[in-house]
Scaffold this motif. Structure first.
Motif, mmCIF file in Angstrom:
data_model
loop_
_atom_site.group_PDB
_atom_site.id
_atom_site.type_symbol
_atom_site.label_atom_id
_atom_site.label_comp_id
_atom_site.label_asym_id
_atom_site.label_seq_id
_atom_site.Cartn_x
_atom_site.Cartn_y
_atom_site.Cartn_z
ATOM 1 N N HIS A 156 -10.338 3.491 -7.765
ATOM 2 C CA HIS A 156 -9.295 3.563 -6.746
ATOM 3 C C HIS A 156 -9.864 4.075 -5.424
ATOM 4 O O HIS A 156 -9.497 3.579 -4.352
ATOM 5 C CB HIS A 156 -8.160 4.465 -7.229
ATOM 6 N N GLY A 174 -9.727 1.644 -2.194
ATOM 7 C CA GLY A 174 -8.992 2.134 -1.040
ATOM 8 C C GLY A 174 -9.891 2.330 0.168
ATOM 9 O O GLY A 174 -9.485 2.085 1.309
ATOM 10 N N ASN A 192 -6.637 -5.991 3.103
ATOM 11 C CA ASN A 192 -5.743 -5.673 2.001
ATOM 12 C C ASN A 192 -6.510 -5.881 0.695
ATOM 13 O O ASN A 192 -7.334 -6.796 0.591
ATOM 14 C CB ASN A 192 -4.513 -6.584 2.040
ATOM 15 N N ARG A 200 -3.808 0.900 -14.361
ATOM 16 C CA ARG A 200 -3.684 1.342 -12.974
ATOM 17 C C ARG A 200 -3.990 0.237 -11.957
ATOM 18 O O ARG A 200 -4.554 0.475 -10.891
ATOM 19 C CB ARG A 200 -4.528 2.584 -12.710
ATOM 20 N N ALA A 218 -3.449 -2.122 -8.940
ATOM 21 C CA ALA A 218 -2.864 -1.569 -7.715
ATOM 22 C C ALA A 218 -3.092 -2.470 -6.518
ATOM 23 O O ALA A 218 -3.862 -3.443 -6.569
ATOM 24 C CB ALA A 218 -3.449 -0.183 -7.440
ATOM 25 N N TRP A 221 -3.657 -1.959 -2.124
ATOM 26 C CA TRP A 221 -3.839 -1.126 -0.933
ATOM 27 C C TRP A 221 -3.656 -2.004 0.301
ATOM 28 O O TRP A 221 -4.196 -3.120 0.363
ATOM 29 C CB TRP A 221 -5.247 -0.523 -0.881
ATOM 30 N N ASP A 222 -2.937 -1.507 1.298
ATOM 31 C CA ASP A 222 -2.850 -2.267 2.547
ATOM 32 C C ASP A 222 -4.100 -2.006 3.377
ATOM 33 O O ASP A 222 -4.972 -1.207 2.994
ATOM 34 C CB ASP A 222 -1.562 -1.955 3.317
ATOM 35 N N THR A 229 -3.881 2.602 2.511
ATOM 36 C CA THR A 229 -2.758 3.224 1.806
ATOM 37 C C THR A 229 -2.490 2.495 0.491
ATOM 38 O O THR A 229 -2.345 1.263 0.490
ATOM 39 C CB THR A 229 -1.484 3.185 2.664
ATOM 40 N N ARG A 230 -2.444 3.246 -0.600
ATOM 41 C CA ARG A 230 -2.100 2.638 -1.887
ATOM 42 C C ARG A 230 -0.588 2.428 -1.912
ATOM 43 O O ARG A 230 0.179 3.387 -1.930
ATOM 44 C CB ARG A 230 -2.558 3.518 -3.043
ATOM 45 N N GLU A 290 1.200 0.885 -7.800
ATOM 46 C CA GLU A 290 0.280 0.734 -8.927
ATOM 47 C C GLU A 290 1.052 0.767 -10.239
ATOM 48 O O GLU A 290 2.176 1.267 -10.319
ATOM 49 C CB GLU A 290 -0.782 1.836 -8.927
#
Length: 247
Positions: free
Chosen positions: A176, A180, A189, A207, A209, A211-212, A216-217, A220
């Motif tokens: 993550h 990220g 993204n 998990r 997920a 992220w933009d 930012t996550r 998820e």
């Protein structure tokens, strides 16, 4: 724009079961308006090195017919993982099945550990596809652990980085953090899909997920969840929600 990531529990070597799972999750995502769904690494066969040669799919494999059909009928791009036999050898790859009938292939570039005993890396199959103004590039598992891979994607103009992985629970904080970080560093993204169940005697870390491009996550799934994560863009703002299933 709506996209989806699937978090599945494949059965090693059972392509028929795993295909049915893919069709179920794809139909679910399409009904919710998703234009793309991504599955984890080797999702069609399960992650199993010794079975890879036996279970390998080919570029024009007839077993992809059902996925091609639902892609065309529902207007959804499907990213499904498998060992893929090409002229260059046996690869860990992703089939990128497009609604117009085309099938692109991405091949894993950075192998991990003993994967090199069974597979060859591939640099030639590295497509970028366009969807709703996003330029989408692809990655498989250990590719994401090498910062060069994400940087190369950004330099090629990618605005979205889609990763199909099989990581265990202890690896997920690191994964993550890396994904990220790529999102914020390269203004891309990032969408990731992982197993939520065991394969090859390893537990899946879940998990999955999104992220933009600020890092930012947005949303998820849990470690043990089986289901899909729906991600939606309205204007420049992304949001997401989970749809979980039993199994």
């Amino acid at each position: 724009m709506k996209i989806a990531t699937a978090q599945t529990k494949p059965r090693d070597g059972n392509i028929e079961y795993n295909l049915a799972d893919h069709l179920q999750f794809t139909a679910m995502a399409a009904e919710l308006g998703a234009q793309l769904i991504v599955f984890p690494e080797m999702s069609l066969t399960g992650y199993h090195r010794e079975l890879a040669q036996e279970c390998a799919l080919t570029e024009n494999d007839e077993r992809l017919f059902g996925l091609k059909l639902v892609s065309a009928q529902k207007g959804i791009i499907i990213v499904a993982g498998a060992p893929i036999m090409l002229e260059s050898g046996l690869h860990i790859g992703s089939f990128i099945i497009l609604p117009d009938g085309r099938v692109e292939i991405y091949t894993k570039q950075f192998l991990h550990g003993e994967e090199a005993l069974y597979f060859v890396p591939g640099l030639d199959r590295n497509p970028i596809i366009e969807l709703e103004g996003e330029q989408i590039s692809f990655a498989i598992c250990a590719d994401t652990s090498n910062p060069v891979h994400a940087r190369n994607a950004a330099e090629r103009g990618a605005t979205m980085y889609i990763a199909s992985i099989f990581f265990e629970p202890p690896d997920m904080e690191r994964a993550h953090g890396q994904l990220g970080g790529y999102a914020s560093e390269h203004r891309m993204n990032v969408l990731m899909s992982n197993y939520s169940g065991p394969s090859y005697n390893f537990p899946g870390g879940g998990r999955s997920a999104f992220w933009d491009n600020s890092g930012t996550r947005v949303a998820e799934l849990g470690t043990d969840d089986q289901g899909i994560l729906i991600i939606e863009r309205q204007g420049s703002v992304w949001s997401g929600y989970a749809v979980t299933t039993k199994g």
